[in-house]
Design an enzyme around this catalytic site. Structure first.
Site, PDB file in Angstrom:
ATOM      1  CE  LYS A   1      -0.536  -0.118   0.016  1.00  0.00           C
ATOM      2  NZ  LYS A   1      -0.401   0.395  -1.358  1.00  0.00           N
TER       3      LYS A   1
ATOM      4  CG  HIS B   1      -1.987  -5.697   1.134  1.00  0.00           C
ATOM      5  ND1 HIS B   1      -0.924  -5.389   1.952  1.00  0.00           N
ATOM      6  CD2 HIS B   1      -1.914  -4.833   0.087  1.00  0.00           C
ATOM      7  CE1 HIS B   1      -0.227  -4.396   1.419  1.00  0.00           C
ATOM      8  NE2 HIS B   1      -0.832  -4.030   0.289  1.00  0.00           N
TER       9      HIS B   1
ATOM     10  CD  GLU C   1       2.581   4.891  -3.256  1.00  0.00           C
ATOM     11  OE1 GLU C   1       2.453   4.166  -4.270  1.00  0.00           O
ATOM     12  OE2 GLU C   1       3.054   4.470  -2.174  1.00  0.00           O
TER      13      GLU C   1
ATOM     14  CE  LYS D   1       3.134   1.658   0.044  1.00  0.00           C
ATOM     15  NZ  LYS D   1       3.305   1.739  -1.423  1.00  0.00           N
TER      16      LYS D   1
ATOM     17  CE  LYS E   1       4.028   0.336  -7.332  1.00  0.00           C
ATOM     18  NZ  LYS E   1       2.598   0.576  -7.020  1.00  0.00           N
TER      19      LYS E   1
ATOM     20  CG  ASP F   1       2.264   3.893  -7.695  1.00  0.00           C
ATOM     21  OD1 ASP F   1       2.882   3.502  -8.707  1.00  0.00           O
ATOM     22  OD2 ASP F   1       1.716   3.106  -6.903  1.00  0.00           O
TER      23      ASP F   1
ATOM     24  CG  ASP G   1      -0.273   4.101  -1.268  1.00  0.00           C
ATOM     25  OD1 ASP G   1      -0.823   5.023  -1.899  1.00  0.00           O
ATOM     26  OD2 ASP G   1      -0.017   2.998  -1.773  1.00  0.00           O
TER      27      ASP G   1
ATOM     28  CD  GLU H   1       5.893  -0.218  -1.909  1.00  0.00           C
ATOM     29  OE1 GLU H   1       4.897  -0.935  -2.083  1.00  0.00           O
ATOM     30  OE2 GLU H   1       5.832   1.004  -1.717  1.00  0.00           O
TER      31      GLU H   1
END
Length: 395
Positions: free
Chosen positions: A185, A38, A239, A183, A288, A264, A213, A342
């Site tokens: 990245k 990731h 984002e 989404k 979050k 964020d 993002d 998400e």
């Protein structure tokens, strides 16, 4: 007529807190493998470091919470090591021997014991809601005002950086009716490369919505140059394109963009959420627990953002089913969660830390309905992954 009041027997307490005293707070470190790498603009992970919290009440009820980071302290200042240390040394001693159901009092005690440390505080408060919910036989959502929503559209992250792999992954998710919103990245490659990758994804996934993002990876100048290209590709949401501290620049980017912009990392505290709303630094807020520091504060953040006309997005930090359930308990009580959530973390782990309670169906994630957070923790699997035993804090 005799108007003298009769002598009344003493009234019994309306609510007995005897069994709700916090008698033990424990922590444990877990390193859970993920199904693939990731990648973010500033880090890459193949394992998820998690600090688990276990709260035990005087009636024997047990509650679990999760402290989460992404790539150690690269995403924010907390690390797995600091989360555990702050809980063991400062937060847990501040709440031991208190009634667990007095959530505001516990949050106040933790705030006095430690500044910020929001991921650590969120983990402890999640465990308190779980334990009290199990003791009373009530879902955590009921303790937060009651549930308005039963499920949310769930977004999946494409974050390997390999367009071929991501196309195959997304098509499989769409065909299985698991996800139709993704989404992507970006920010870890030159913008030209990111745009080429996004172009391939949009062409290959015509029936899916794509969110981007940037993970703070661009300057304001790069935003001016490349945001129009994102608009041409039909990107639904962007984002945190600029560094977190640059709220003024984010406001400028937001004003110039026809795509909704989400803040964020730039808004952790309630004051920062209010400032972002007042500056129009983003038109969407990512919610979050690791930013707000607890379930109650997360609801307050949502209220402040809504008051400033911002839309709400259910963000995640690849939490397991434990952290996912804590978020869903809050999200389910909000009047509106405009962008869904998400919270796919339970599925990106090779195996979740829960064995029941988290369910995905028909492009949605369903809100758990059982007592507390509504999930069954897989203690046997945690035993396999854990780095050492449960460690108890003392007052």
């Amino acid at each position: 007529m005799n108007l003298v009041n009769p002598v009344k027997a003493p009234r019994a307490p309306l609510f007995d807190e005897t069994g709700l005293t916090i008698v033990r707070v424990e922590t444990r470190a877990v390193n859970a493998p993920t199904i693939r790498a990731h990648k973010l603009s500033n880090t890459e992970i193949s394992h998820k470091a998690i600090i688990l919290v276990r709260v035990i009440l005087s009636d024997g009820s047990i509650g679990y919470g999760e402290g989460s980071t992404l790539g150690g302290p690269r995403w924010a200042e907390e690390s797995p090591e600091s989360i555990r240390a702050s809980i063991d040394r400062y937060l847990a001693p501040a709440i031991l021997c208190r009634p667990a159901n007095r959530f505001e009092a516990a949050a106040h005690a933790m705030a006095r014991a430690a500044v910020r440390n929001t991921a650590a505080k969120a983990a402890v408060e999640s465990a308190l809601y779980d334990a009290v919910g199990h003791s009373l036989g009530l879902p955590a959502a009921q303790l937060l005002g009651g549930r308005l929503h039963d499920r949310f559209e769930v977004i999946w992250a494409l974050a390997s950086g390999d367009a071929d792999q991501e196309i195959d992954e997304a098509r499989a998710k769409f065909s299985a009716r698991e996800h139709r919103r993704f989404k992507v990245k970006i920010g870890f490659a030159p913008p030209e490369n990111d745009l080429a990758r996004l172009r391939r994804l949009t062409e290959a996934l015509p029936d899916c919505d794509l969110i981007v993002d940037v993970n703070q990876g661009w300057t304001a100048a790069r935003c001016n140059r490349w945001m129009p290209a994102l608009e041409e590709l039909g990107i639904a949401l962007v984002e945190q394109p600029v560094p977190a501290q640059e709220r003024a620049n984010l406001a400028r980017v937001t004003a110039r963009s026809r795509i909704p912009v989400m803040i964020d990392e730039g808004a952790f505290s309630l004051a920062e959420v209010a400032e972002a709303g007042a500056r129009a630094a983003g038109t969407v807020l990512s919610l979050k627990l690791v930013k707000s520091g607890g379930l109650q504060e997360l609801k307050r953040a949502a209220g402040i953002a809504t008051a400033h006309g911002m839309e709400l997005y259910g963000g995640c930090l690849l939490e397991s089913g434990i952290g996912t359930a804590a978020h869903l308990a809050v999200f389910s009580t909000l009047p509106k969660l405009h962008w869904g959530t998400e919270h796919f973390g339970a599925k990106i782990l090779t195996r979740d830390l829960t064995c029941a309670g988290i369910r995905f169906a028909d492009f949605h994630i369903e809100c758990p309905t059982g007592p507390g957070l509504g999930v069954t923790v897989d203690e046997a699997y945690i035993e396999e992954l854990a780095d050492g035993d449960w460690r108890a804090a003392t007052a």
